[in-house]
Design an enzyme around this catalytic site. Sequence first.
Site, PDB file in Angstrom:
ATOM      1  N   ILE A 269       0.863  -1.176   0.000  1.00 27.91           N
ATOM      2  CA  ILE A 269       0.000   0.000   0.000  1.00 27.91           C
ATOM      3  C   ILE A 269       0.899   1.225   0.000  1.00 27.91           C
ATOM      4  O   ILE A 269       1.917   1.267   0.684  1.00 27.91           O
ATOM      5  CB  ILE A 269      -0.965   0.013   1.206  1.00 27.91           C
ATOM      6  CG1 ILE A 269      -1.901   1.231   1.139  1.00 27.91           C
ATOM      7  CG2 ILE A 269      -0.217  -0.018   2.519  1.00 27.91           C
ATOM      8  CD1 ILE A 269      -3.022   1.178   2.154  1.00 27.91           C
ATOM      9  N   LEU A 270       0.527   2.202  -0.812  1.00 28.10           N
ATOM     10  CA  LEU A 270       1.347   3.404  -0.917  1.00 28.10           C
ATOM     11  C   LEU A 270       0.477   4.587  -1.293  1.00 28.10           C
ATOM     12  O   LEU A 270      -0.321   4.514  -2.234  1.00 28.10           O
ATOM     13  CB  LEU A 270       2.441   3.213  -1.981  1.00 28.10           C
ATOM     14  CG  LEU A 270       3.341   4.420  -2.248  1.00 28.10           C
ATOM     15  CD1 LEU A 270       4.208   4.712  -1.033  1.00 28.10           C
ATOM     16  CD2 LEU A 270       4.214   4.185  -3.473  1.00 28.10           C
ATOM     17  N   VAL A 271       0.620   5.666  -0.549  1.00 32.99           N
ATOM     18  CA  VAL A 271       0.054   6.957  -0.919  1.00 32.99           C
ATOM     19  C   VAL A 271       1.201   7.820  -1.428  1.00 32.99           C
ATOM     20  O   VAL A 271       2.265   7.882  -0.792  1.00 32.99           O
ATOM     21  CB  VAL A 271      -0.639   7.624   0.285  1.00 32.99           C
ATOM     22  CG1 VAL A 271      -1.120   9.027  -0.085  1.00 32.99           C
ATOM     23  CG2 VAL A 271      -1.811   6.777   0.762  1.00 32.99           C
ATOM     24  N   GLN A 276       0.330  12.359   1.345  1.00 28.73           N
ATOM     25  CA  GLN A 276       0.373  11.611   2.601  1.00 28.73           C
ATOM     26  C   GLN A 276      -0.076  12.478   3.772  1.00 28.73           C
ATOM     27  O   GLN A 276      -0.003  13.702   3.723  1.00 28.73           O
ATOM     28  CB  GLN A 276       1.784  11.070   2.829  1.00 28.73           C
ATOM     29  CG  GLN A 276       2.186   9.990   1.842  1.00 28.73           C
ATOM     30  CD  GLN A 276       3.601   9.495   2.025  1.00 28.73           C
ATOM     31  OE1 GLN A 276       4.325   9.954   2.893  1.00 28.73           O
ATOM     32  NE2 GLN A 276       4.021   8.551   1.180  1.00 28.73           N
ATOM     33  N   LYS A 278      -3.057  12.906   4.849  1.00 28.01           N
ATOM     34  CA  LYS A 278      -4.290  13.638   4.560  1.00 28.01           C
ATOM     35  C   LYS A 278      -5.516  12.736   4.582  1.00 28.01           C
ATOM     36  O   LYS A 278      -6.587  13.125   4.131  1.00 28.01           O
ATOM     37  CB  LYS A 278      -4.168  14.341   3.205  1.00 28.01           C
ATOM     38  CG  LYS A 278      -3.074  15.409   3.188  1.00 28.01           C
ATOM     39  CD  LYS A 278      -2.962  16.094   1.842  1.00 28.01           C
ATOM     40  CE  LYS A 278      -1.868  17.152   1.875  1.00 28.01           C
ATOM     41  NZ  LYS A 278      -1.707  17.858   0.578  1.00 28.01           N
ATOM     42  N   GLY A 279      -5.358  11.504   5.066  1.00 27.72           N
ATOM     43  CA  GLY A 279      -6.494  10.609   5.213  1.00 27.72           C
ATOM     44  C   GLY A 279      -6.721   9.646   4.071  1.00 27.72           C
ATOM     45  O   GLY A 279      -7.619   8.811   4.136  1.00 27.72           O
ATOM     46  N   GLY A 281      -4.687   7.185   2.887  1.00 24.68           N
ATOM     47  CA  GLY A 281      -4.317   5.820   3.262  1.00 24.68           C
ATOM     48  C   GLY A 281      -5.378   5.185   4.133  1.00 24.68           C
ATOM     49  O   GLY A 281      -5.714   4.002   3.981  1.00 24.68           O
ATOM     50  N   GLU A 303       0.687  -7.894   5.157  1.00 22.50           N
ATOM     51  CA  GLU A 303       2.018  -8.489   5.083  1.00 22.50           C
ATOM     52  C   GLU A 303       3.082  -7.494   5.526  1.00 22.50           C
ATOM     53  O   GLU A 303       3.281  -6.454   4.896  1.00 22.50           O
ATOM     54  CB  GLU A 303       2.316  -8.947   3.653  1.00 22.50           C
ATOM     55  CG  GLU A 303       3.645  -9.676   3.515  1.00 22.50           C
ATOM     56  CD  GLU A 303       3.822 -10.275   2.131  1.00 22.50           C
ATOM     57  OE1 GLU A 303       4.905 -10.818   1.870  1.00 22.50           O
ATOM     58  OE2 GLU A 303       2.887 -10.201   1.322  1.00 22.50           O
TER      59      GLU A 303
END
Length: 480
Positions: A269-271, A276, A278-279, A281, A303
Amino acid sequence: MGAKNQSSASASATEPKKRRRVGFSKIAVSLTTLSLFNRFGADPGVEANPCIKIYLVSSKEEVDTPDNYCIQPVDLNHFFEEDGKIYGYQGLKITVWLSSISFHAYADIAFESTSDGGKGITDLKSALQSIFAENLVEKKEDFLETFSTECDYVQSIVLKAEILQQKAVNGHNSDSIDLSKTDCSDVEVVRVVGTMPVGHLYSRLIPLVLLLVDGSNPIDITDPGWEILIIVQKENDQEGGNPPRLLGFAATYRFYHYPDGLRLRLGQILVLPPYQHKGYGRCLLEVLNNVAISENIYDLTVEEPLDSLQHVRTCIDVQRLLVFEPIQQALDSKVLHLKEENLSKKSQPCHFRPPPSTIEDVRKALKINKKQFLQCWEVLIYLGLDPVDKYMENFRTVISNRIRDDVIGKDSAAGKRLIEFPTDYDEAMAFAMFRSKNVEASVFESEESQAEQEQQLKQLVDERMKQIESIAQKVSPQRS
């Protein structure tokens, strides 16, 4: 935030090799013929990180301008040579422009001179290809053109994907945003499935994973079990001239659970860095929870979550559990017991774990797996101790007992020991384990090793207490 993925191979291992294009700017070579290598001997090399700047740009006008968002990669050294250094260049400067529209990249490389100082001259083309692959464009003109030719790339993905959920996010800087209280619905989460669509999309996104998630490996895009969720923000444009902007993504994997179920694992998972805190994720995680429930997944796992991801995940799950009625009786009973007991006077460690039926109720209804629920359970007990300061000693004892069991083992008091001993074999491979009978464990441990063990245990307890307190502070204002 991010999650590592260690189990899958690169797509290049299974697909036919394709021609990869790499871009280099015109090189300015100094007239100086006497290099530093000739003065001081062997080339010491340079670290990759100080030489390379990577900028995220959303239009061709932003290229070559100084005020763009500069990505801070976790570590570029492992892409260069065996020891992580670049050799053979003086005055090296690499500027990479990475498009947030199509995720193509262009590398502007300049240096004063090159010279073989004994370790050769690093092949920069190969190193950059290992990061950006086919996303790296050869000519600057072609890269600038992608801002017009592929301006609808994200939109084309969204149109073919399944819409999962829309959320409103205010975009203000915050570690935890209550998405349900915002005013406008400008964020959309969609799911991409199928080997070809997932593979094409992930090939564009993988450079961001390699650059920003420490220890990450590419997922196996040939495996049909992988799905990708992307979160996009639609621009407020009445004429519809601005395409949606990709804010982040999550890669999930479905695998079999006996006898007839499926488990859902969040692999990555990556924003994107500019968005980042800012909600966004959190929004992705909430959508994943909804998917697990609506599709009756056995449970949801993550994971190797990074600390920041685990923090947000636990905040979300604790809020869900606070209003989950089936666990309240068991929770109230444990909290009351903890308030009434003086654990410091107990000869045997006391544990306050939830009953198995409660663990199963949570898994069935909320799809929270056992390991995650036990983490949340400690926070729930902490929140129930009001005022918490009055019962802090008892609570800390509970945490200490649990960590002691996890780290040292439940059988340690019975004399089970692992010791080193002289051997003619490989010392790293030789050990002996035994269980003592009728002999105190302290006979086999020096006072110094016991003191060291207790100090390490105290550090672990301190860290866990800080985690619990931080999560409790985040969710407490939202309990009403």
